[in-house]
Structures are given as C-alpha cells and as structure tokens.
Design a protein around this motif. Structure first.
Motif, PDB file in Angstrom:
ATOM      1  N   HIS A  44      13.923 -23.647 -12.209  1.00 33.03           N
ATOM      2  CA  HIS A  44      14.125 -22.627 -13.244  1.00 33.03           C
ATOM      3  C   HIS A  44      12.777 -22.091 -13.734  1.00 33.03           C
ATOM      4  O   HIS A  44      12.582 -20.869 -13.851  1.00 33.03           O
ATOM      5  CB  HIS A  44      14.927 -23.255 -14.394  1.00 33.03           C
ATOM      6  CG  HIS A  44      15.096 -22.395 -15.603  1.00 33.03           C
ATOM      7  ND1 HIS A  44      14.293 -22.528 -16.719  1.00 33.03           N
ATOM      8  CD2 HIS A  44      15.982 -21.403 -15.894  1.00 33.03           C
ATOM      9  CE1 HIS A  44      14.669 -21.656 -17.642  1.00 33.03           C
ATOM     10  NE2 HIS A  44      15.697 -20.966 -17.173  1.00 33.03           N
ATOM     11  N   GLY A  48      19.684 -20.792 -19.360  1.00 35.11           N
ATOM     12  CA  GLY A  48      19.563 -21.517 -18.098  1.00 35.11           C
ATOM     13  C   GLY A  48      20.266 -22.855 -18.098  1.00 35.11           C
ATOM     14  O   GLY A  48      20.758 -23.305 -17.062  1.00 35.11           O
ATOM     15  N   TYR A  56      20.245 -12.857 -15.245  1.00 36.09           N
ATOM     16  CA  TYR A  56      19.138 -13.008 -16.195  1.00 36.09           C
ATOM     17  C   TYR A  56      18.242 -11.763 -16.160  1.00 36.09           C
ATOM     18  O   TYR A  56      17.870 -11.219 -17.202  1.00 36.09           O
ATOM     19  CB  TYR A  56      18.351 -14.263 -15.825  1.00 36.09           C
ATOM     20  CG  TYR A  56      17.306 -14.730 -16.813  1.00 36.09           C
ATOM     21  CD1 TYR A  56      17.510 -15.888 -17.563  1.00 36.09           C
ATOM     22  CD2 TYR A  56      16.092 -14.071 -16.967  1.00 36.09           C
ATOM     23  CE1 TYR A  56      16.552 -16.364 -18.448  1.00 36.09           C
ATOM     24  CE2 TYR A  56      15.128 -14.528 -17.848  1.00 36.09           C
ATOM     25  CZ  TYR A  56      15.362 -15.680 -18.587  1.00 36.09           C
ATOM     26  OH  TYR A  56      14.399 -16.136 -19.460  1.00 36.09           O
ATOM     27  N   LEU A  74      20.625 -20.509  -8.239  1.00 34.40           N
ATOM     28  CA  LEU A  74      19.469 -20.015  -8.984  1.00 34.40           C
ATOM     29  C   LEU A  74      19.114 -18.592  -8.598  1.00 34.40           C
ATOM     30  O   LEU A  74      18.940 -17.732  -9.454  1.00 34.40           O
ATOM     31  CB  LEU A  74      18.274 -20.938  -8.737  1.00 34.40           C
ATOM     32  CG  LEU A  74      16.978 -20.556  -9.436  1.00 34.40           C
ATOM     33  CD1 LEU A  74      17.111 -20.709 -10.949  1.00 34.40           C
ATOM     34  CD2 LEU A  74      15.810 -21.389  -8.913  1.00 34.40           C
TER      35      LEU A  74
END
Length: 266
Positions: free
Chosen positions: A182, A112, A146, A123
């Motif tokens: 995050h 991140g 991710y 994001l």
C-alpha cells in the motif's frame, strides 16, 4: 530568534520534531480528511455480554484534534468501514462532499485498511489510472478507485495539495506485507500526481505492538490519546514536508483564487 529552526535540516526525519502548534502545517486554512473509522474518531464499546458497538465520535478524531491545536478548519469526509469504492460510488455524493463550497486547498486521504485488509481488493497500480477520464479507471482495483478521488478533486481544485497516509506496521506477517505494498502504491501516486506527498507512518511511525495498544488502543480501535497522538504525528510530518519543499507551498494562499505569482512554482 533562531530562524534556522524553521528550515530543513540534513538528516532530519519526518517525526523527529513535534511542534506544539503544528508548525508550518498551519499554512492551510482548511483541511479535508477522507478516510474510514480511524479518521472518524471511532470508539469501540463492549457490553458485559460481549456485544461490541462502534461509534464515530468526530470531535475525538485526529482531524479535529489537528484543527484545535493547529488553529485551522478541518472537515471530516469519513465514516467507519469506509472504502475507496464506496466513497466514489455513493458516500461522497450522498453527503454532498463533492460540492464546490466544500473544496479545500489541502486533502489528507487515509484509506486502504478496509479495502485491502477487509475486502481483500486487488491493490492495482498507476496503470489502472485513465489520465483523461477518471470514470474509465480500472474498477477492479483499489488503485483505480483511490486515484479517482484525487482526479475528481483535482479537476475541481487543480492546485490543491494532497497528503496520502500509509498504515502502521504490526510486527510482521501478511498485515505488514499489505502495509508495505500500500505504501509503495502511494509513493507511485505521489510521482504520478503533482503536489502530492506521502505521510509514511509505515516507515517512520510506531509499530502497533502490545505496549502501543496498551497506551493508545480501546479494543480494535484507537482511544482518545491514540487519536491525539496521530494528529501530532500528522502535523509534524506535514511541517517536515513543507520545510523541505518550500517552493511547493509558497502559493498555498492563492489556491482556489484566480491569482498566482508567475515567478514561483505553481
């Protein structure tokens, strides 16, 4: 023997107890660390002429400190500068990190910093996840890439446990706003995916202030004491999660085998 020391305790916070042997984090016989420079034991050198150098020294990484004091095998799937998009597009494949012989019952993902603070990547959210086909995740967001890591590994090792690591606060400003966003995303992932937990250093860890840097930093990265401290924090947090969710971890020994216990949570 006071067996209650090994139970969850009302009001206890994740880093209140720092067991010298890693506590119940030792139930995992292999742990894989997916991350960037801070997962790689990177040290920053500086010449008298002011030229910086960056050196991944894995034996000093928090993962390898964790391996030594917990007594388990840890594999570093990391490199300085790593991002989720690079990990998916080229790095993991080139290193053989998707190979079946490298599967693990436990993954710690610490990505991140370079994605959000470096590349300034959007994001995103769990809406960027395609549940049926991870290759169709939104490629424009950090969340899409991710989540793809988790999805691909879950397809190969369905019952693996995932621990998602947040970043540390630095005392305010844009950095901390990104850290909070995050962290919120990782909590959403933990709700979206089964057997997925947040290692929330943003909430429970130290603030990276001047005194913290004096003790645990070397230039812009951690020093050896900093990596060791991080390993202790990780083990403590994992021990806390396991003690507070014993049903989730009762069958860890069966991960990767054809066996299970039908009366227990799997």
């Amino acid at each position: 023997m006071d067996i209650t020391k090994y139970y969850a305790h009302e009001g206890e916070k994740p880093l209140d107890r720092m067991p010298e042997d890693g506590g119940l984090a030792g139930i995992f016989r292999r742990v894989v660390c997916i991350g960037d420079s801070l997962s790689s034991g990177e040290f920053e050198s500086l010449t008298t002429e002011g030229q910086k150098g960056y050196h991944d020294m894995f034996e000093y990484s928090w993962g390898q400190y964790f391996a030594r004091f917990v007594g388990t095998e840890v594999l570093n799937f990391s490199r300085g500068g790593m991002t989720a998009i690079e990990y998916c597009q080229s790095f993991a494949e080139s290193k053989g990190f998707w190979d079946e012989d490298k599967l693990s019952p436990c993954y710690v993902i610490a990505l991140g910093v370079n994605d959000l603070l470096g590349r300034k990547m959007p994001l995103g959210s769990t809406a960027d996840i395609n549940a049926e086909d991870y290759e169709q995740n939104n490629p424009e967001t950090f969340a899409g890439w991710y989540a793809r890591i988790i999805q691909r590994l879950k397809k190969m090792q369905p019952k693996a446990r995932f621990f998602l690591m947040t970043m540390l606060h630095e005392g305010g400003g844009e950095h901390d706003a990104i850290v909070d966003a995050h962290a919120a995303l990782l909590y959403d992932f933990a709700k979206y995916f089964d057997f997925t937990y947040v290692i929330d250093f943003a909430k429970y860890g130290p603030v990276v202030d001047a005194e913290y840097r004096r003790n645990f930093y070397l230039g812009g990265h951690l020093n050896s004491a900093g990596y060791l401290l991080t390993s202790r924090m990780l083990a403590s947090y994992m021990d806390y999660i396991i003690r507070n969710n014993p049903e989730d971890f009762a069958q860890v020994g069966f991960i990767g085998t054809p066996y299970h216990h039908c009366e227990a949570k799997w």
